[in-house]
Design a protein around this motif. Structure first.
Motif, PDB file in Angstrom:
ATOM      1  N   ALA A  32      37.158  27.022  -1.895  1.00 48.97           N
ATOM      2  CA  ALA A  32      36.316  26.614  -0.769  1.00 48.97           C
ATOM      3  C   ALA A  32      34.876  26.396  -1.235  1.00 48.97           C
ATOM      4  O   ALA A  32      34.237  25.413  -0.850  1.00 48.97           O
ATOM      5  CB  ALA A  32      36.376  27.662   0.336  1.00 48.97           C
ATOM      6  N   MET A  33      34.370  27.291  -2.077  1.00 50.87           N
ATOM      7  CA  MET A  33      33.002  27.126  -2.593  1.00 50.87           C
ATOM      8  C   MET A  33      32.904  25.901  -3.494  1.00 50.87           C
ATOM      9  O   MET A  33      31.917  25.161  -3.440  1.00 50.87           O
ATOM     10  CB  MET A  33      32.579  28.374  -3.366  1.00 50.87           C
ATOM     11  CG  MET A  33      32.334  29.570  -2.481  1.00 50.87           C
ATOM     12  SD  MET A  33      31.626  31.008  -3.310  1.00 50.87           S
ATOM     13  CE  MET A  33      32.677  31.227  -4.719  1.00 50.87           C
ATOM     14  N   LYS A  34      33.918  25.658  -4.309  1.00 52.38           N
ATOM     15  CA  LYS A  34      33.918  24.499  -5.195  1.00 52.38           C
ATOM     16  C   LYS A  34      33.962  23.198  -4.391  1.00 52.38           C
ATOM     17  O   LYS A  34      33.231  22.259  -4.687  1.00 52.38           O
ATOM     18  CB  LYS A  34      35.105  24.559  -6.149  1.00 52.38           C
ATOM     19  CG  LYS A  34      35.115  23.424  -7.146  1.00 52.38           C
ATOM     20  CD  LYS A  34      36.156  23.626  -8.191  1.00 52.38           C
ATOM     21  CE  LYS A  34      36.274  22.512  -9.190  1.00 52.38           C
ATOM     22  NZ  LYS A  34      35.496  21.345  -9.036  1.00 52.38           N
ATOM     23  N   MET A  35      34.790  23.156  -3.364  1.00 51.69           N
ATOM     24  CA  MET A  35      34.871  21.939  -2.549  1.00 51.69           C
ATOM     25  C   MET A  35      33.570  21.696  -1.795  1.00 51.69           C
ATOM     26  O   MET A  35      33.147  20.550  -1.642  1.00 51.69           O
ATOM     27  CB  MET A  35      36.048  22.027  -1.592  1.00 51.69           C
ATOM     28  CG  MET A  35      37.360  21.853  -2.294  1.00 51.69           C
ATOM     29  SD  MET A  35      38.669  21.682  -1.107  1.00 51.69           S
ATOM     30  CE  MET A  35      40.027  21.390  -2.207  1.00 51.69           C
ATOM     31  N   ARG A  39      31.473  18.382  -2.294  1.00 50.01           N
ATOM     32  CA  ARG A  39      31.116  17.571  -1.123  1.00 50.01           C
ATOM     33  C   ARG A  39      29.624  17.277  -1.124  1.00 50.01           C
ATOM     34  O   ARG A  39      29.202  16.135  -0.903  1.00 50.01           O
ATOM     35  CB  ARG A  39      31.515  18.301   0.159  1.00 50.01           C
ATOM     36  CG  ARG A  39      31.201  17.515   1.419  1.00 50.01           C
ATOM     37  CD  ARG A  39      31.632  18.252   2.659  1.00 50.01           C
ATOM     38  NE  ARG A  39      33.085  18.336   2.663  1.00 50.01           N
ATOM     39  CZ  ARG A  39      33.770  19.317   3.232  1.00 50.01           C
ATOM     40  NH1 ARG A  39      33.146  20.289   3.849  1.00 50.01           N
ATOM     41  NH2 ARG A  39      35.081  19.320   3.204  1.00 50.01           N
ATOM     42  N   ALA A  40      28.793  18.285  -1.412  1.00 49.42           N
ATOM     43  CA  ALA A  40      27.345  18.082  -1.435  1.00 49.42           C
ATOM     44  C   ALA A  40      26.956  17.108  -2.542  1.00 49.42           C
ATOM     45  O   ALA A  40      26.096  16.236  -2.338  1.00 49.42           O
ATOM     46  CB  ALA A  40      26.638  19.426  -1.627  1.00 49.42           C
ATOM     47  N   GLU A  44      25.190  13.231  -2.158  1.00 44.79           N
ATOM     48  CA  GLU A  44      23.921  12.876  -2.798  1.00 44.79           C
ATOM     49  C   GLU A  44      24.014  11.593  -3.619  1.00 44.79           C
ATOM     50  O   GLU A  44      22.994  11.000  -3.956  1.00 44.79           O
ATOM     51  CB  GLU A  44      23.459  14.023  -3.700  1.00 44.79           C
ATOM     52  CG  GLU A  44      23.009  15.244  -2.930  1.00 44.79           C
ATOM     53  CD  GLU A  44      22.597  16.377  -3.849  1.00 44.79           C
ATOM     54  OE1 GLU A  44      22.550  16.178  -5.079  1.00 44.79           O
ATOM     55  OE2 GLU A  44      22.314  17.459  -3.326  1.00 44.79           O
ATOM     56  N   MET A  45      25.223  11.150  -3.941  1.00 40.27           N
ATOM     57  CA  MET A  45      25.399   9.941  -4.753  1.00 40.27           C
ATOM     58  C   MET A  45      25.066   8.686  -3.954  1.00 40.27           C
ATOM     59  O   MET A  45      25.342   8.622  -2.762  1.00 40.27           O
ATOM     60  CB  MET A  45      26.847   9.816  -5.240  1.00 40.27           C
ATOM     61  CG  MET A  45      27.229  10.756  -6.309  1.00 40.27           C
ATOM     62  SD  MET A  45      28.921  10.390  -6.819  1.00 40.27           S
ATOM     63  CE  MET A  45      29.076  11.499  -8.176  1.00 40.27           C
ATOM     64  N   PRO A  46      24.505   7.679  -4.630  1.00 43.07           N
ATOM     65  CA  PRO A  46      24.280   6.398  -3.952  1.00 43.07           C
ATOM     66  C   PRO A  46      25.616   5.683  -3.700  1.00 43.07           C
ATOM     67  O   PRO A  46      26.628   5.967  -4.350  1.00 43.07           O
ATOM     68  CB  PRO A  46      23.409   5.619  -4.935  1.00 43.07           C
ATOM     69  CG  PRO A  46      23.500   6.316  -6.230  1.00 43.07           C
ATOM     70  CD  PRO A  46      23.967   7.713  -5.975  1.00 43.07           C
ATOM     71  N   ASP A  47      25.606   4.772  -2.766  1.00 41.35           N
ATOM     72  CA  ASP A  47      26.832   4.087  -2.359  1.00 41.35           C
ATOM     73  C   ASP A  47      27.507   3.329  -3.501  1.00 41.35           C
ATOM     74  O   ASP A  47      28.735   3.288  -3.576  1.00 41.35           O
ATOM     75  CB  ASP A  47      26.547   3.117  -1.208  1.00 41.35           C
ATOM     76  CG  ASP A  47      26.267   3.845   0.091  1.00 41.35           C
ATOM     77  OD1 ASP A  47      26.740   4.992   0.240  1.00 41.35           O
ATOM     78  OD2 ASP A  47      25.587   3.271   0.948  1.00 41.35           O
ATOM     79  N   ILE A  60      34.404  11.081   2.126  1.00 44.43           N
ATOM     80  CA  ILE A  60      34.029  12.268   1.358  1.00 44.43           C
ATOM     81  C   ILE A  60      34.579  13.544   1.991  1.00 44.43           C
ATOM     82  O   ILE A  60      35.187  14.375   1.308  1.00 44.43           O
ATOM     83  CB  ILE A  60      32.501  12.360   1.191  1.00 44.43           C
ATOM     84  CG1 ILE A  60      32.000  11.223   0.304  1.00 44.43           C
ATOM     85  CG2 ILE A  60      32.092  13.716   0.618  1.00 44.43           C
ATOM     86  CD1 ILE A  60      30.492  11.126   0.220  1.00 44.43           C
ATOM     87  N   ASP A  61      34.376  13.725   3.284  1.00 43.29           N
ATOM     88  CA  ASP A  61      34.828  14.960   3.934  1.00 43.29           C
ATOM     89  C   ASP A  61      36.339  15.120   3.866  1.00 43.29           C
ATOM     90  O   ASP A  61      36.845  16.226   3.704  1.00 43.29           O
ATOM     91  CB  ASP A  61      34.357  15.005   5.389  1.00 43.29           C
ATOM     92  CG  ASP A  61      32.848  15.177   5.491  1.00 43.29           C
ATOM     93  OD1 ASP A  61      32.238  15.689   4.526  1.00 43.29           O
ATOM     94  OD2 ASP A  61      32.283  14.796   6.526  1.00 43.29           O
TER      95      ASP A  61
END
Length: 78
Positions: A32-35, A39-40, A44-47, A60-61
């Motif tokens: 859960a912490m890794k996911m 996810r964060a 943060e990545m550009p499209d 992403i989610d």
């Protein structure tokens, strides 16, 4: 007539004891912490980088959910 040795037959199920439960709980917490971290990082990545990975921002989610991982055979054992 043959006989079966029932003592050596293994069902493949894990023994349900307190250590097995604790190990599985720690494994789930770690994933859960890794996911959440993954996810964060993806948000943060550009499209254009997400496009190179083959996902859209709206995916992403879904890709970083425990339900998605379980449906694709990922195990959460410690």
């Amino acid at each position: 007539m043959t006989t079966m040795d029932h003592g050596s037959y293994e069902t493949g199920r894990r023994k349900l004891d307190i250590l097995g439960f604790a190990g599985r709980a720690l494994g789930l917490a770690y994933h859960a912490m890794k996911m959440r971290s993954d996810r964060a990082a993806l948000h943060e990545m550009p499209d254009h980088m997400l496009k190179d990975l083959g996902i859209s921002r709206s995916d992403i989610d879904r890709y970083t959910s425990v339900r998605y991982a379980l449906s694709h055979g990922e195990r959460f054992d410690a």
